[in-house]
Design a protein around this motif. Structure first.
Motif, PDB file in Angstrom:
ATOM      1  N   LEU A 110       0.337  -1.098  -0.014  1.00 33.03           N
ATOM      2  CA  LEU A 110      -0.175   0.393  -0.336  1.00 33.03           C
ATOM      3  C   LEU A 110       0.612   1.280   0.192  1.00 33.03           C
ATOM      4  O   LEU A 110       0.277   2.579  -0.808  1.00 33.03           O
ATOM      5  N   LEU A 118       2.070   1.720  -3.409  1.00 29.93           N
ATOM      6  CA  LEU A 118       1.635   2.672  -4.406  1.00 29.93           C
ATOM      7  C   LEU A 118       0.942   3.838  -3.957  1.00 29.93           C
ATOM      8  O   LEU A 118       0.551   4.407  -4.776  1.00 29.93           O
ATOM      9  N   GLY A 119       0.768   4.267  -2.726  1.00 28.67           N
ATOM     10  CA  GLY A 119       0.483   5.316  -2.234  1.00 28.67           C
ATOM     11  C   GLY A 119       1.269   6.352  -2.161  1.00 28.67           C
ATOM     12  O   GLY A 119       1.039   7.538  -2.375  1.00 28.67           O
ATOM     13  N   MET A 172       2.395   6.814  -5.905  1.00 25.60           N
ATOM     14  CA  MET A 172       1.179   7.514  -6.903  1.00 25.60           C
ATOM     15  C   MET A 172       1.423   9.093  -6.855  1.00 25.60           C
ATOM     16  O   MET A 172       0.045   9.550  -7.338  1.00 25.60           O
ATOM     17  N   LYS A 212       1.265  12.053  -8.932  1.00 22.97           N
ATOM     18  CA  LYS A 212       0.321  12.059  -9.724  1.00 22.97           C
ATOM     19  C   LYS A 212       1.775  12.619 -11.690  1.00 22.97           C
ATOM     20  O   LYS A 212       0.606  13.875 -12.289  1.00 22.97           O
ATOM     21  N   ALA A 213       2.883  12.267 -11.163  1.00 19.87           N
ATOM     22  CA  ALA A 213       3.107  12.981 -12.788  1.00 19.87           C
ATOM     23  C   ALA A 213       3.046  12.268 -13.621  1.00 19.87           C
ATOM     24  O   ALA A 213       2.643  11.132 -14.073  1.00 19.87           O
ATOM     25  N   VAL A 214       3.214  13.288 -14.800  1.00 22.62           N
ATOM     26  CA  VAL A 214       3.091  12.585 -16.149  1.00 22.62           C
ATOM     27  C   VAL A 214       4.122  11.918 -16.604  1.00 22.62           C
ATOM     28  O   VAL A 214       4.143  11.161 -17.207  1.00 22.62           O
ATOM     29  N   VAL A 215       5.827  12.688 -15.895  1.00 19.26           N
ATOM     30  CA  VAL A 215       6.740  12.023 -16.617  1.00 19.26           C
ATOM     31  C   VAL A 215       6.803  11.704 -14.752  1.00 19.26           C
ATOM     32  O   VAL A 215       7.695  12.026 -13.776  1.00 19.26           O
ATOM     33  N   PRO A 216       6.918  10.048 -14.456  1.00 17.91           N
ATOM     34  CA  PRO A 216       7.385   9.698 -12.966  1.00 17.91           C
ATOM     35  C   PRO A 216       8.833   9.737 -12.478  1.00 17.91           C
ATOM     36  O   PRO A 216       9.404   9.612 -13.416  1.00 17.91           O
ATOM     37  N   GLN A 248       7.240   6.155  -8.767  1.00 17.94           N
ATOM     38  CA  GLN A 248       6.553   6.352  -9.127  1.00 17.94           C
ATOM     39  C   GLN A 248       6.512   4.797 -10.512  1.00 17.94           C
ATOM     40  O   GLN A 248       5.468   4.231 -10.910  1.00 17.94           O
ATOM     41  N   GLU A 292       4.279   1.733 -11.100  1.00 23.25           N
ATOM     42  CA  GLU A 292       3.434   1.588 -12.421  1.00 23.25           C
ATOM     43  C   GLU A 292       4.209   0.327 -13.720  1.00 23.25           C
ATOM     44  O   GLU A 292       3.155  -0.080 -13.980  1.00 23.25           O
ATOM     45  N   TYR A 333       2.147  -2.609 -11.748  1.00 22.15           N
ATOM     46  CA  TYR A 333       0.955  -2.249 -12.358  1.00 22.15           C
ATOM     47  C   TYR A 333       0.904  -3.390 -14.010  1.00 22.15           C
ATOM     48  O   TYR A 333       0.281  -3.221 -14.354  1.00 22.15           O
ATOM     49  N   TRP A 351      -8.715   1.566  -3.359  1.00 20.53           N
ATOM     50  CA  TRP A 351      -8.300   2.961  -3.510  1.00 20.53           C
ATOM     51  C   TRP A 351      -6.810   3.444  -4.437  1.00 20.53           C
ATOM     52  O   TRP A 351      -6.325   4.067  -4.930  1.00 20.53           O
ATOM     53  N   GLN A 356      -5.672   4.897  -8.647  1.00 18.79           N
ATOM     54  CA  GLN A 356      -5.274   5.450  -8.802  1.00 18.79           C
ATOM     55  C   GLN A 356      -4.654   5.930  -9.582  1.00 18.79           C
ATOM     56  O   GLN A 356      -3.963   6.553 -10.392  1.00 18.79           O
ATOM     57  N   VAL A 377      -3.455   7.690 -13.464  1.00 15.82           N
ATOM     58  CA  VAL A 377      -2.325   8.450 -13.842  1.00 15.82           C
ATOM     59  C   VAL A 377      -2.361   7.798 -15.683  1.00 15.82           C
ATOM     60  O   VAL A 377      -1.521   8.425 -16.314  1.00 15.82           O
ATOM     61  N   ARG A 397      -2.165  10.136 -18.699  1.00 19.19           N
ATOM     62  CA  ARG A 397      -1.316  10.618 -19.359  1.00 19.19           C
ATOM     63  C   ARG A 397      -1.100   9.869 -21.140  1.00 19.19           C
ATOM     64  O   ARG A 397      -0.409  10.947 -22.013  1.00 19.19           O
TER      65      ARG A 397
END
Lengths: 250, 193
Positions: free
Chosen positions: A43, A46-47, A50, A53-57, A61, A65, A68, B59, B63, B67, B71
């Motif tokens: 958790l 991910l918490g 993320m 919430k950047a477009v370029v991680p 992140q 991702e 995921y 949750w 998220q 994102v 993107r």
């Protein structure tokens, strides 16, 4: 640990209650504690990862991702478009087993995936889900799964028996594969580590002789890291394959 | 196949466990189902796994999905914008090319017109000049003719007088004026011919 001249390779799997009398009263063991830790880490990854919430991680992140995307791709490829519904379950399963395996490699830690009760619990969860999904989608037609279309009727007693045994052996093989892999690795660690301690007891020559098992343990650690990731992947991918069978029936 | 592998795996694990457990005399702790902690693990597993599943699915995972979708849509929008800009640029380039071609054609036409006009004007001027020069030439030729005629008339008189003088000096006689004039006229006529 090595007690005298015997190697107690299995003592590391013994359960003790933690958190004092409260933990003892609810059966809260090291195993349970590590489950909580690995869930919290999942958790947290991910918490925190993320939260930007950047477009370029950033690094964390990107890691979140990547995992995921890895599990998501696996779900879609193995199950098909319906795999999206099962993705959270597969993700939970994968992360739970992966972190259980990896955290278990830390010193003074505990590997809950080395307990058949835990791995069988997970496998039972999978098989109940798979059977439930199959029954919900196909109803009574699900039972045709045990008799492939086109097979000779005369052989039906044999085929149906074999198919049912094969179906029921799924949770057994699923749980024992993970359990046995984890136990074997940790037993080998313990055995080689005990060799080092026993060698050290033999004086200067023993110090030199201890380098061998130490080197082996270093190599074994690399191998076990691979096994930890691989077994989590195998468990998840087999669950996906079973779910594919449940959704599509063959 | 899988079940055979699983059973042999189990047998292998049990064998190794019994081999190593001789000192411990207890067997594998994992198979000690009299220990309540062994079974409590399963209960805790169910609770922890369910909580983790709910938290992840409600949750954490949405998220990540949000994102990733943001993107993907941002990239798609940027690509659309770039494609639009490229189309506009292509259109502008085409327009520019057309305008250049049209301007070149206009310029060429104007140059041709101007050249033709200049040529016409030059032709007209040179025609006027030629006419003037020709008229002057003609006038000059007339004057020359007149001068020559008067000069030739004077020559006959001079020749006649010179002949009469030469004849009277040579012969001592006074020459007949008519005969001299006739002789001079015939000689001049022969020269002129």
């Amino acid at each position: 640990m090595a007690a005298g001249h015997t190697i107690d390779a299995l003592g590391q799997f013994e359960l003790h209650s933690v958190l004092g009398p409260v933990g003892a009263s609810v059966g809260f063991s090291e195993s349970t504690l590590m489950m909580v830790v690995s869930s919290a880490l999942t958790l947290l990854l991910l918490g925190v990862g993320m939260s930007a919430k950047a477009v370029v991680p950033g690094r964390l992140q990107a890691l979140a991702e990547m995992i995921y995307d890895f599990v998501h791709t696996m779900c879609i490829e193995q199950i098909g478009e319906e795999g999206k519904k099962f993705f959270p379950f597969i993700f939970t399963l994968f992360m739970f087993i992966l972190l259980g395996n990896l955290l278990g490699l830390l010193p003074f830690s505990f590997t809950y995936t080395s307990h058949i009760a835990v791995t069988f619990g997970l496998a039972a969860m999978v098989i109940v889900l798979v059977t439930g999904v199959a029954l919900a989608i196909h109803g009574w037609h699900f039972f045709s799964y045990f008799f492939p279309a086109g097979a000779p009727i005369a052989l039906s007693p044999l085929i149906v028996t074999v198919e049912i045994i094969s179906y029921l052996s799924r949770p057994v093989s699923l749980s024992i594969r993970l359990f046995a892999n984890m136990v074997a690795g940790h037993v080998m660690f313990e055995v080689f580590a005990s060799f080092i301690v026993m060698m050290a007891g033999a004086g200067v020559v023993g110090y030199l002789g201890g380098i061998g098992p130490l080197a082996l343990n270093v190599i074994l650690m690399g191998f076990e890291l691979l096994v930890a990731c691989l077994q989590a992947y195998v468990f998840a991918v087999l669950t996906c394959i079973y779910l594919h069978d449940a959704v599509h029936l063959h | 196949m899988r079940s055979i592998a699983a059973i042999s795996g189990l047998a292998g694990v049990l064998l190794t466990s019994s081999a190593f457990a001789e000192g411990a005399k207890k067997g594998m702790p994992q198979l000690d189902f009299h220990n309540p902690l062994t079974i409590s693990q399963v209960v805790w597993l169910a609770i922890i796994f369910t909580v983790l599943y709910v938290l992840l699915s409600k949750w954490a995972l949405p998220q990540v999905a949000g994102v990733l979708e943001a993107r993907a849509s941002a990239i798609a929008a940027d690509l659309d914008a770039a494609r639009g800009a490229k189309q506009a640029a292509d259109a502008a380039i085409a327009e520019l090319t057309q305008a250049t071609i049209a301007a070149q054609a206009t310029a060429r036409g104007e140059i041709a017109t101007a050249t033709a006009a200049a040529k016409d004007a030059a032709d007209a001027q040179s025609a006027i000049l030629n006419a003037k020069l020709e008229a002057q030439l003609a006038a000059a030729e007339k004057q020359i003719d007149a001068a020559r005629a008067s000069a030739v008339g004077a020559l006959r008189q001079v020749a006649t007088e010179a002949t009469a003088v030469v004849v009277s000096r040579l012969t001592g006689l006074t020459a007949d004026a008519a005969a001299v004039e006739q002789a001079v006229g015939s000689v001049l006529a022969a020269r002129a011919a």
